[in-house]
Each structure stands twice: as C-alpha cells, then as structure tokens.
Design a protein around this motif. Structure first.
Motif, short mmCIF file in Angstrom:
data_model
loop_
_atom_site.label_atom_id
_atom_site.label_comp_id
_atom_site.label_asym_id
_atom_site.label_seq_id
_atom_site.Cartn_x
_atom_site.Cartn_y
_atom_site.Cartn_z
N ALA A 174 18.86 59.76 78.25
CA ALA A 174 17.79 58.95 77.41
C ALA A 174 17.28 59.59 76.30
O ALA A 174 16.94 58.90 75.43
CB ALA A 174 16.76 58.44 78.45
N ARG A 175 17.20 60.91 76.43
CA ARG A 175 16.48 61.62 75.36
C ARG A 175 17.40 61.59 74.05
O ARG A 175 17.01 61.36 72.85
CB ARG A 175 16.24 63.26 75.78
CG ARG A 175 15.17 63.39 76.81
CD ARG A 175 14.89 64.73 76.84
NE ARG A 175 13.93 65.06 78.17
CZ ARG A 175 14.14 65.00 79.41
NH1 ARG A 175 15.68 65.50 79.55
NH2 ARG A 175 13.51 65.27 80.28
N LYS A 176 18.67 61.65 74.18
CA LYS A 176 19.69 61.59 73.32
C LYS A 176 19.82 60.22 72.66
O LYS A 176 19.75 60.06 71.47
CB LYS A 176 21.10 62.13 73.99
CG LYS A 176 21.96 61.93 72.77
CD LYS A 176 23.46 62.08 73.44
CE LYS A 176 24.75 62.19 72.61
NZ LYS A 176 26.00 62.25 72.90
N ALA A 177 19.85 59.12 73.35
CA ALA A 177 19.70 57.81 73.02
C ALA A 177 18.48 57.50 72.23
O ALA A 177 18.70 57.05 71.07
CB ALA A 177 19.76 56.84 73.96
N LEU A 178 17.31 57.98 72.69
CA LEU A 178 16.14 57.78 71.90
C LEU A 178 16.05 58.32 70.46
O LEU A 178 15.62 57.83 69.41
CB LEU A 178 14.91 58.23 72.65
CG LEU A 178 14.81 57.23 74.24
CD1 LEU A 178 13.52 57.91 74.63
CD2 LEU A 178 14.10 56.07 73.47
N ARG A 179 16.68 59.57 70.39
CA ARG A 179 16.56 60.21 69.02
C ARG A 179 17.64 59.59 68.26
O ARG A 179 17.43 59.54 66.93
CB ARG A 179 17.26 61.67 69.23
CG ARG A 179 16.30 62.58 70.00
CD ARG A 179 16.61 64.24 69.81
NE ARG A 179 17.66 64.47 70.60
CZ ARG A 179 17.70 64.88 71.93
NH1 ARG A 179 16.61 64.95 72.50
NH2 ARG A 179 18.89 64.98 72.53
N SER A 180 18.73 58.72 68.71
CA SER A 180 19.70 58.15 68.08
C SER A 180 19.04 57.12 67.45
O SER A 180 19.71 56.48 66.44
CB SER A 180 21.03 57.90 68.89
OG SER A 180 20.76 56.79 69.91
N ILE A 181 18.20 56.39 67.94
CA ILE A 181 17.84 55.21 67.17
C ILE A 181 16.45 55.22 66.79
O ILE A 181 15.77 54.45 66.11
CB ILE A 181 17.40 53.78 68.67
CG1 ILE A 181 16.20 54.34 69.65
CG2 ILE A 181 18.84 53.61 69.33
CD1 ILE A 181 16.03 53.24 70.48
N ALA A 182 15.85 56.46 66.72
CA ALA A 182 14.52 56.81 65.80
C ALA A 182 14.53 56.44 64.51
O ALA A 182 13.47 55.96 63.94
CB ALA A 182 14.14 58.31 66.05
N GLY A 183 15.47 56.34 63.91
CA GLY A 183 15.33 56.30 62.52
C GLY A 183 16.22 54.61 62.12
O GLY A 183 16.68 54.39 60.84
N CYS A 184 16.52 53.91 63.25
CA CYS A 184 17.18 52.55 62.92
C CYS A 184 16.22 51.74 62.16
O CYS A 184 15.05 51.66 62.44
CB CYS A 184 17.45 52.08 64.43
SG CYS A 184 18.67 52.74 65.35
N THR A 185 17.00 51.15 61.06
CA THR A 185 16.14 49.99 60.29
C THR A 185 16.16 48.66 60.84
O THR A 185 15.61 47.77 60.62
CB THR A 185 16.69 50.12 58.79
OG1 THR A 185 18.28 49.82 58.76
CG2 THR A 185 16.66 51.34 58.28
N THR A 186 17.08 48.51 61.97
CA THR A 186 17.07 47.22 62.52
C THR A 186 16.75 47.24 64.27
O THR A 186 16.65 48.41 64.59
CB THR A 186 18.72 46.62 62.71
OG1 THR A 186 19.37 47.74 63.12
CG2 THR A 186 19.24 46.50 61.27
N VAL A 187 16.56 46.37 64.76
CA VAL A 187 16.01 46.23 66.10
C VAL A 187 17.31 46.60 66.97
O VAL A 187 18.03 45.74 67.22
CB VAL A 187 15.23 45.12 66.56
CG1 VAL A 187 14.70 45.16 67.98
CG2 VAL A 187 14.19 44.80 65.76
#
Length: 299
Positions: free
Chosen positions: A155-168
């Motif tokens: 979960a930590r890895k996944a959250l870091r991967s979406i931290a900079g997402c410009t889309t939802v």
C-alpha cells in the motif's frame, strides 16, 4: 486517541475501531507534536459489535501514544457509542488548552464498515460527525498477522506511485467485474487493484466485496445504498472532488444533513470511503508482525 503501550488489532480475531482525533493539521504520525489524534479499538465477536473500545491519543509529546481501554456497557451500537463518548472525554482531558479534539479516525472490521456510518452515531448530545472530522479505516491493517507487513508495504508503494498523478487514479468496478470472481482474484493477485478501487454501485453483498478488496486496495469508494442516481454517477463526483479527499468528506456528510441537501441530485455526501494514507500506514507499522498474547500485553 492513540496507543499507549498496547497493541490492538483484528489479529487473533479481535475487532478494532480506531477513532483518530487531531487538534488541527496532521503532518505525519512520527511528528507527534503536530497532531492530537484519538484512536478507539473495538474488541468483540467476529461478526458483531465489540465488547471493548481501545483508545490512543497521538500528539501528546510522549514517545508512544497514550492508550486506554474502555468497556462497552453492551455489545451493540448503543454500547459502542457510549464507550466512544467516554474515550473522547478522556482524550479531551489530556489535551492542554487551547487544543481541541477535531479529527477522529475509526478503524473497524469489514462487517461493521459495510453497514455502519460512524459519523451518524449519536455520541453524547450530538452525532459524532457534527463536531469531529471522521475518516474510516479498516482494522485489518493493524492485524499483527505475518501478511500485514507485506500488505501495508504494498500500500505504501502504491500510494507513492499515485502521489504525482494528474488524473484521478481510480479503477472502477461494475457488477459484471465483481461477478467474475476468478478474473477479479487474478487482478488482485497481479497488482491491478493496488491503488484506488471504486464500486460504481452499492453491491448487495457489500461485506463480502470489502473483505475481498481490503487486503489489496488502500482506498475503496462506493455509493450509499440510498444515493440518488445521476448522469455522471459516482465517478463524476469523485473526479470533481478528488483533490479534497478524504478530508472533504466530513463537511460533505454534514451538508447532507442540512436542508440544502433536499434538492440535491447527487453530492459528495453520497460517497462512502475506506481510506488508508501514508500517515495512517505509519501508525500501523508497530502492529506489523507482532504476536498478541492477551488483552493486557504491552508493547
């Protein structure tokens, strides 16, 4: 409230309700001076209401959060709410003036999360959500079972991967996807649903769906059962308000109780969420891979 020196968890089949309350803005749980947080752990039967509520207060400046356990007068909704009220009063008494208890995190097992809206529980004179901002968590991430560390690290890895997402970054699941259990399990085991999962409807078997998804997805969204249909649906609401989540939900729930909601076709208050962010996962870290011998064991 936070944990003093006791480890709550679903672990050996204990239910945990975590009601985390901050004074104001909460940085990270490792910076205790920045937040006052109240957590309540409910221990009870696997399929019913708890017999006890554990409470932790984070943000007191102590090396470990302060912990206390409160018995429920009865193992039902009313008994749970009374115990939470007692725990809130305990936490307030520990805070120096002018600090106030604002944020309350509720951690509970899936069977309660599927049917219970904690902010609508009457605690004292008012509903819990009137004066507190509640975020709902799943108690399974506090389980001292061996797989908890793997689950939370993913979960930590996944959250870091979406931290900079410009889309939802929401993966929306319809009834057909949920109905194909073999394909769904394959998607879960291959990491397809490791970030944010949204249900575009309210499943009849919501508890079963949550139990299947919660070990994989750190964030799960779904509509209330009485949500009013709209052309854009839940996805449109989430897309519109994504940057405010999850902290925008408490205000949306309060707005839902107001007269202004009467003419609302669809609003953010219709969205239910179980949300595990990085600060919460850091709070869970001490619980990972620990063995709980009994209710009085200390860290």
């Amino acid at each position: 409230m936070t944990d003093e020196q006791h480890r709550p968890g679903d672990g050996p089949r204990r239910h945990v309700l975590v009601v985390g309350a901050q004074c104001r803005s909460m940085g990270t749980l490792t910076r205790l001076e920045e937040a006052a947080r109240e957590l309540h752990s409910l221990a009870g039967a696997l399929t019913d209401w708890p017999e006890e509520v554990d409470a932790w207060l984070v943000g007191t400046g102590e090396p470990l959060p302060v912990h206390r356990r409160f018995a429920c007068a009865s193992p039902d909704r009313a008994g749970t709410c009374r115990a939470i009220g007692t725990a809130l009063a305990w936490a307030r008494a520990l805070l120096p003036a002018p600090a106030t208890l604002v944020h309350v995190d509720i951690a509970a097992p899936a069977h309660l999360l599927a049917r219970w809206r904690p902010e609508e529980s009457k605690v004292g004179l008012r509903l819990l959500g009137v004066n507190h901002d509640d975020v709902v968590r799943w108690s399974g991430r506090m389980d001292p079972a061996d797989e908890s560390a793997e689950m939370n690290d993913a979960a930590r890895k996944a959250l870091r991967s979406i931290a900079g997402c410009t889309t939802v970054p929401v993966e929306w699941l319809c009834a057909a996807v949920l109905g194909d259990n073999e394909a769904l399990e394959r998607g879960l085991s291959t990491g397809r649903y490791d970030t944010v999962v949204g249900l575009d409807h309210h499943p009849d078997a919501l508890q079963d769906v949550l139990e299947q998804l919660l070990p994989y997805a750190p964030i799960i969204l779904w509509p209330r059962q009485d949500a009013r249909p709209s052309d854009d649906g839940l996805a449109g609401l989430v897309r519109q308000h994504w940057q405010s989540l999850p902290h925008g939900l408490p205000a949306a729930y309060r707005n839902r109780w107001s007269e202004q909601h009467e003419g609302c076709v669809a609003c953010l208050g219709d969205v239910r969420a179980i949300w595990h962010d990085e600060p919460w996962l850091e709070f869970c870290r001490p619980f990972e891979q620990r063995v709980v011998a009994g209710p009085e064991e200390e860290w």
